[in-house]
Design an enzyme around this catalytic site. Structure first.
Site, PDB file in Angstrom:
ATOM      1  N   GLN A 113       0.788  -1.709  -0.053  1.00 21.55           N
ATOM      2  CA  GLN A 113      -0.170  -0.028  -0.219  1.00 21.55           C
ATOM      3  C   GLN A 113       0.515   1.051  -0.364  1.00 21.55           C
ATOM      4  O   GLN A 113       0.348   2.245  -1.035  1.00 21.55           O
ATOM      5  CB  GLN A 113      -0.720   0.133   1.023  1.00 21.55           C
ATOM      6  CG  GLN A 113      -1.234  -1.267   1.533  1.00 21.55           C
ATOM      7  CD  GLN A 113      -2.936  -1.824   0.450  1.00 21.55           C
ATOM      8  OE1 GLN A 113      -2.803  -0.727  -0.315  1.00 21.55           O
ATOM      9  NE2 GLN A 113      -3.671  -2.550   1.552  1.00 21.55           N
ATOM     10  N   GLU A 150     -14.496   1.311  -6.400  1.00 19.10           N
ATOM     11  CA  GLU A 150     -14.534  -0.703  -5.994  1.00 19.10           C
ATOM     12  C   GLU A 150     -15.424  -1.219  -6.714  1.00 19.10           C
ATOM     13  O   GLU A 150     -16.077  -1.080  -6.203  1.00 19.10           O
ATOM     14  CB  GLU A 150     -13.963  -0.709  -4.726  1.00 19.10           C
ATOM     15  CG  GLU A 150     -14.066  -1.704  -4.389  1.00 19.10           C
ATOM     16  CD  GLU A 150     -13.354  -3.049  -4.716  1.00 19.10           C
ATOM     17  OE1 GLU A 150     -11.925  -2.547  -4.712  1.00 19.10           O
ATOM     18  OE2 GLU A 150     -14.057  -3.976  -4.961  1.00 19.10           O
ATOM     19  N   ASP A 204      -5.490  -0.223  -8.302  1.00 18.62           N
ATOM     20  CA  ASP A 204      -5.150  -1.488  -6.949  1.00 18.62           C
ATOM     21  C   ASP A 204      -5.553  -2.293  -7.351  1.00 18.62           C
ATOM     22  O   ASP A 204      -6.879  -2.941  -6.932  1.00 18.62           O
ATOM     23  CB  ASP A 204      -4.892  -0.624  -5.534  1.00 18.62           C
ATOM     24  CG  ASP A 204      -5.129  -1.666  -4.429  1.00 18.62           C
ATOM     25  OD1 ASP A 204      -5.096  -1.225  -3.264  1.00 18.62           O
ATOM     26  OD2 ASP A 204      -4.305  -2.761  -4.701  1.00 18.62           O
TER      27      ASP A 204
HETATM   28  N1  SAM Z   1      -4.599  -3.733  -1.994  1.00 21.95           N
HETATM   29  C1  SAM Z   1      -5.024  -5.187  -1.739  1.00 21.95           C
HETATM   30  C2  SAM Z   1      -3.151  -5.099  -1.508  1.00 21.95           C
HETATM   31  O1  SAM Z   1      -2.585  -4.988  -0.281  1.00 21.95           O
HETATM   32  O2  SAM Z   1      -2.194  -6.010  -1.518  1.00 21.95           O
HETATM   33  C3  SAM Z   1      -4.914  -5.806  -3.338  1.00 21.95           C
HETATM   34  C4  SAM Z   1      -5.400  -5.396  -4.050  1.00 21.95           C
HETATM   35  S1  SAM Z   1      -7.092  -4.882  -3.941  1.00 21.95           S
HETATM   36  C5  SAM Z   1      -7.822  -6.109  -2.856  1.00 21.95           C
HETATM   37  C6  SAM Z   1      -8.068  -5.599  -5.479  1.00 21.95           C
HETATM   38  C7  SAM Z   1      -9.556  -5.236  -5.514  1.00 21.95           C
HETATM   39  O3  SAM Z   1      -9.532  -4.361  -6.555  1.00 21.95           O
HETATM   40  C8  SAM Z   1     -10.200  -6.052  -5.023  1.00 21.95           C
HETATM   41  O4  SAM Z   1     -11.195  -5.670  -4.365  1.00 21.95           O
HETATM   42  C9  SAM Z   1     -11.984  -5.810  -6.365  1.00 21.95           C
HETATM   43  O5  SAM Z   1     -12.820  -6.643  -5.919  1.00 21.95           O
HETATM   44  C10 SAM Z   1     -10.883  -4.892  -6.926  1.00 21.95           C
HETATM   45  N2  SAM Z   1     -11.439  -4.796  -8.332  1.00 21.95           N
HETATM   46  C11 SAM Z   1     -11.177  -6.026  -9.421  1.00 21.95           C
HETATM   47  N3  SAM Z   1     -11.646  -5.974 -10.947  1.00 21.95           N
HETATM   48  C12 SAM Z   1     -11.852  -4.442 -10.678  1.00 21.95           C
HETATM   49  C13 SAM Z   1     -12.651  -3.316 -11.755  1.00 21.95           C
HETATM   50  N4  SAM Z   1     -12.657  -4.146 -13.131  1.00 21.95           N
HETATM   51  N5  SAM Z   1     -13.266  -2.069 -10.615  1.00 21.95           N
HETATM   52  C14 SAM Z   1     -13.213  -1.944  -9.689  1.00 21.95           C
HETATM   53  N6  SAM Z   1     -12.416  -3.176  -9.358  1.00 21.95           N
HETATM   54  C15 SAM Z   1     -11.837  -3.791  -9.229  1.00 21.95           C
END
Ligand code: SAM
Length: 305
Positions: A79, A123, A173
């Site tokens: 992050q 998100e 992210d």
């Molecule tokens: N922040 C995390 C870390 O510390 O490694 C990693 C990634 S974060 C959980 C990835 C996010 O991208 C997920 O919540 C997922 O739902 C979101 N996501 C995936 N595809 C997406 C899209 N097309 N539009 C918006 N969000 C998306």
């Protein structure tokens, strides 16, 4: 006896009981495992399977479709770097957009920059937001900042609707290119980011591992070189619980005022943090510069594009 080729495609069912093993076709032949103390949540949203478990040595762990997204112990490495590599490379970032990042960790890091006035996040999966607020308070604290506006939706559609030149910085992210994040690795999406950025604006995207996905990185770099006429750079960090123990980022800027990513013009060091937020655990200005130094096998592919 050695497995024959024929049955090697069958998952080894003898995954050690009481352990979570991250088996995926995205990293064949290897799987990082964490000892599970207790499963805290399991759900299926419209987009993916969501699981949270208490590990014995990395705190709580968030898993999406069987892929570790973050752990309480090492999320800082990801992050802080994905956020401060772009934001410390431009003077006075004001408007920032986060795509993905539903856990709120990137928001927590963006909020450290007092020059920022507006933080939008898009998100796709509300379940990730809700689960993070329930189980990861030190990560979802990012949502408490009054500058944050949460949009639940697909980042691809969101960016299409953003007026030209709106943001100083965009941070993508995302999870990996299998599942809802697939389009976040494709050229049209990068083009929509370039349009949404002001001249000399910056983008930072989750850009996989040089050990596992040199081919994906090669394609991303080629697309970025065609689209971002400022500069295109790859930086990396170490995250013990990501496959291969590291992950990289694309750092690009649009045409306009030159951005020198390798020398932060807007430094943020641990004593800069606001009274409210906890000190930085990972990022610092020396590491910022070092993050762009690449092993020769990666440099050959990335710099040559
Ligand atoms: N922040 C995390 C870390 O510390 O490694 C990693 C990634 S974060 C959980 C990835 C996010 O991208 C997920 O919540 C997922 O739902 C979101 N996501 C995936 N595809 C997406 C899209 N097309 N539009 C918006 N969000 C998306």
């Amino acid at each position: 006896a050695m497995e024959t080729e024929a049955n090697s495609s069958v998952y080894i069912s003898s995954v050690i009981p009481g352990w979570f093993s991250e088996i995926s076709p995205m990293w064949p032949g290897e799987a990082h495992s964490l000892k599970v103390e207790k499963i805290l949540f399991q759900g299926k949203s419209d987009y993916q399977n969501v699981m949270v478990f208490q590990s014995s040595t990395y705190g709580k762990v968030l898993v999406l479709d069987g892929v570790i997204q973050l752990t309480e112990r090492d999320e800082c490495a990801y992050q802080e770097m994905i956020t401060h590599l772009p934001l410390c490379s431009i003077a006075n970032p004001k408007k920032v957009l986060v795509i993905g990042g539903g856990d709120g960790g990137v928001l927590r890091e963006v909020a450290r920059h007092s020059s920022v006035e507006q933080i939008d996040i898009c998100e796709i999966d509300k379940m990730v937001v809700d689960v993070s607020k329930k189980f990861f308070p030190d990560v979802s604290v990012g949502y408490e900042d009054p500058r944050v506006t949460l949009h639940i939706g697909d980042g691809v559609a969101f960016l299409k609707a953003v007026p030209e030149g709106t943001y100083d910085a965009v941070i993508v992210d995302s999870s990996d290119p299998i599942g809802p994040a697939q389009e976040l690795f494709e050229k049209p999406f990068f083009e929509s980011i370039a349009k949404a950025l002001r001249p000399g604006g910056v983008v930072s995207t989750q850009a996989e591992s040089i050990w596992l996905h040199m081919n994906i990185i090669e394609d991303i770099v080629a697309n970025c070189r065609q689209i971002f006429k400022g500069s295109v750079n790859y930086a990396w960090t170490t995250v013990p619980t990501y496959p291969s123990g590291m992950i990289g980022f694309m750092l690009c800027s649009t045409e306009g005022p030159t951005v020198d990513f390798k020398h932060p013009v807007n430094p943020l060091d641990s004593n800069d943090s606001h009274s409210k937020s906890k000190p930085l655990k990972f990022y610092n200005s020396e590491l910022h510069t070092a993050a762009f130094c690449l092993p020769s096998f990666a440099k050959k592919v990335i710099d040559s594009k």
